[in-house]
Design an enzyme around this catalytic site. Structure first.
Site, PDB file in Angstrom:
ATOM      1  N   ALA A 158       0.971  -0.982  -0.200  1.00  0.00           N
ATOM      2  CA  ALA A 158       0.082  -0.021   0.011  1.00  0.00           C
ATOM      3  C   ALA A 158       0.966   1.204   0.013  1.00  0.00           C
ATOM      4  CB  ALA A 158      -1.009   0.110   1.511  1.00  0.00           C
TER       5      ALA A 158
ATOM      6  N   SER B 255       1.277   5.190  -0.180  1.00  0.00           N
ATOM      7  CA  SER B 255       0.859   6.666  -0.049  1.00  0.00           C
ATOM      8  C   SER B 255       1.678   7.687  -0.840  1.00  0.00           C
ATOM      9  CB  SER B 255       0.832   6.978   1.420  1.00  0.00           C
ATOM     10  OG  SER B 255       2.128   7.171   1.927  1.00  0.00           O
TER      11      SER B 255
ATOM     12  N   GLY C 273       4.576   8.573   0.282  1.00  0.00           N
ATOM     13  CA  GLY C 273       5.565   9.099   1.305  1.00  0.00           C
ATOM     14  C   GLY C 273       6.530   8.147   1.534  1.00  0.00           C
TER      15      GLY C 273
ATOM     16  N   ASP D 223       7.867   6.244   3.850  1.00  0.00           N
ATOM     17  CA  ASP D 223       7.729   5.144   4.713  1.00  0.00           C
ATOM     18  C   ASP D 223       7.381   4.208   3.733  1.00  0.00           C
ATOM     19  OD1 ASP D 223       8.341   6.391   7.146  1.00  0.00           O
ATOM     20  OD2 ASP D 223       6.359   6.950   7.575  1.00  0.00           O
ATOM     21  N   SER D 224       6.278   4.046   2.977  1.00  0.00           N
ATOM     22  CA  SER D 224       5.836   3.043   2.254  1.00  0.00           C
ATOM     23  C   SER D 224       6.370   2.837   0.948  1.00  0.00           C
ATOM     24  CB  SER D 224       4.155   3.199   1.681  1.00  0.00           C
ATOM     25  OG  SER D 224       3.845   4.641   1.192  1.00  0.00           O
TER      26      SER D 224
ATOM     27  N   CYS E 152      -9.997   5.041   8.413  1.00  0.00           N
ATOM     28  CA  CYS E 152      -9.424   4.566   7.201  1.00  0.00           C
ATOM     29  C   CYS E 152      -8.853   3.394   6.963  1.00  0.00           C
ATOM     30  CB  CYS E 152      -8.704   5.669   6.783  1.00  0.00           C
ATOM     31  SG  CYS E 152      -8.061   5.736   5.031  1.00  0.00           S
TER      32      CYS E 152
ATOM     33  N   CYS F 194      -5.958  13.728   5.626  1.00  0.00           N
ATOM     34  CA  CYS F 194      -5.769  14.073   4.204  1.00  0.00           C
ATOM     35  C   CYS F 194      -6.804  15.010   3.576  1.00  0.00           C
ATOM     36  CB  CYS F 194      -5.593  12.823   3.523  1.00  0.00           C
ATOM     37  SG  CYS F 194      -7.196  11.865   3.449  1.00  0.00           S
TER      38      CYS F 194
END
Length: 382
Positions: free
Chosen positions: A28, A30, A32, A34-35, A122, A219
């Site tokens: 997943a 985003s 950013g 991290d992902s 979410c 968001c």
């Protein structure tokens, strides 16, 4: 006579008894850092990676906006990482799902005088439900995310544990992860000690997002103006009313209960009083913002429902559970006693009273002696 048996195949880093190349993982993404690092690392390690980014709202209005996930610029960043690392990437339009499952409840909760946490909903209703099912449809063995939390195998299966970095730990936002979801999910960043390690990995993989700022806001509320979003979603919602002292005195007027939160002190518009006053109650039915002294914010007993229990024994198998609980994401767990009412409802007694406890917030359960998370639930009025 002994019989020689072949050794069991070694598990790969995601816990499967096969090679990384034979292990499909949906990440997943985003957009950013991290992902992006999760996807890049798994691709570098030889896994069959598929990147998926969700378009959750009308990103056309947010193309130039920074500090929120899943906007237009973030979709572009995720796609670029996939291109650079050589794995497929898909953008899925989840606007309608997100609107129905998250935004509408967010608006209704605020109108009801609660303080919602939409990021939890979410994860619960979109990312770990619909997206997870999409990952299964794509034939993935598991789904990986960039959340800072750890999945650890216990005697009875997968357990949810706090991240190694207490500053980045996101367990408060993931308490509603079910055992079935936990079996399928992976969190490759949970063991890292600092965010600096993540950014260093991003630079190692040559990712342009290595220095991209973390998202700060919800968001779909990029400027932090919750009331403005509510007024757009529910025209006429900001009905004026009275600011009332807990002793019954009318102290002033307000332009809508949605502009206030429990525990608020600043911006009340009732200056000139001898004592500092705080919002202690939002009376939606009577359109009143009730204020009082700080001691009125102190709460010891908290009613909790919609509980997701992650303990080894059934929730109702004991009359009491002695745990740590978090009422807010930024506060450390405090010692508490949970008294189950049903499988999904309980009364939580805080041994040290907390200030500013509000309906709509999460109450997350922690092991007092270790890193494990036992689930949690939602605070309501009772």
């Amino acid at each position: 006579m002994s019989v020689n048996t072949p050794d069991a195949p070694a598990l790969n880093s995601l816990g499967f008894a096969k090679s990384p190349a034979e292990t499909r993982v949906v990440v997943a993404m985003s957009g950013g850092v991290d992902s992006s690092v999760v996807a890049a690392k798994l691709a570098e390690d030889g896994y069959d990676v598929i990147g998926v980014t969700l378009q959750l709202y009308d990103h056309g209005a947010a193309l130039a906006k920074k500090g929120a996930c899943c906007a237009g610029i973030d979709i572009h960043d995720a796609r670029r990482v996939a291109e650079d690392m050589g794995f497929p990437h898909y953008v899925l339009d989840y606007e309608n799902i997100f609107q129905d499952a998250v935004i509408e409840e967010f608006a209704d909760s605020y109108l009801g005088g609660a303080t919602p946490v939409p990021c939890i909903r979410c994860n619960e209703r979109v990312k770990f439900k619909d997206l997870l099912e999409t990952a299964r449809d794509l034939g993935a063995d598991c789904m990986a995310t960039g959340h800072y939390i750890q999945r650890s195998m216990g005697e009875l299966g997968a357990e949810l544990h706090r991240a190694a970095d207490p500053v980045r730990d996101q367990s408060y936002f993931l308490f509603s992860t079910t055992p079935e979801q936990l079996d399928y999910l992976r969190f490759p960043l949970g063991h890292l000690k600092t965010k600096a390690e993540t950014r260093e990995l991003a630079r190692k993989y040559g990712l342009e997002v290595a220095d991209k700022p973390d998202s700060q806001d919800i968001c779909f509320v990029p400027d932090g103006n919750y009331a403005g979003v509510i007024e757009k979603l529910r025209p006429g919602a900001a009905e004026p009313g009275e600011i009332v002292h807990a002793d019954g005195r009318i102290l002033g007027k307000h332009e809508g209960v949605i502009h206030y939160t429990i525990g608020q002190r600043r911006g009340l518009g009732i200056g000139g009083l001898s004592e500092p006053l705080y919002v202690v109650k939002l009376d939606v039915d009577n359109k009143q913002v009730v204020v009082g002294p700080k001691e009125m914010l102190s709460t010891r007993v908290v009613p909790v429902r919609e509980i997701n229990w992650l303990g080894d024994e059934p929730f109702t198998s004991r009359k009491e559970w002695h745990v740590g609980v978090k009422i807010r994401s930024t506060r450390p767990p405090r010692e508490a006693i949970i008294r189950p009412i049903s499988d999904t409802e309980a009364e939580v007694e805080l041994l040290t009273p907390e200030e500013g406890v509000s309906p709509g917030q999460a109450c997350v359960f922690y092991d007092l002696d270790g890193p494990r998370i036992f689930g949690g639930g939602w605070i309501w009025r009772g």
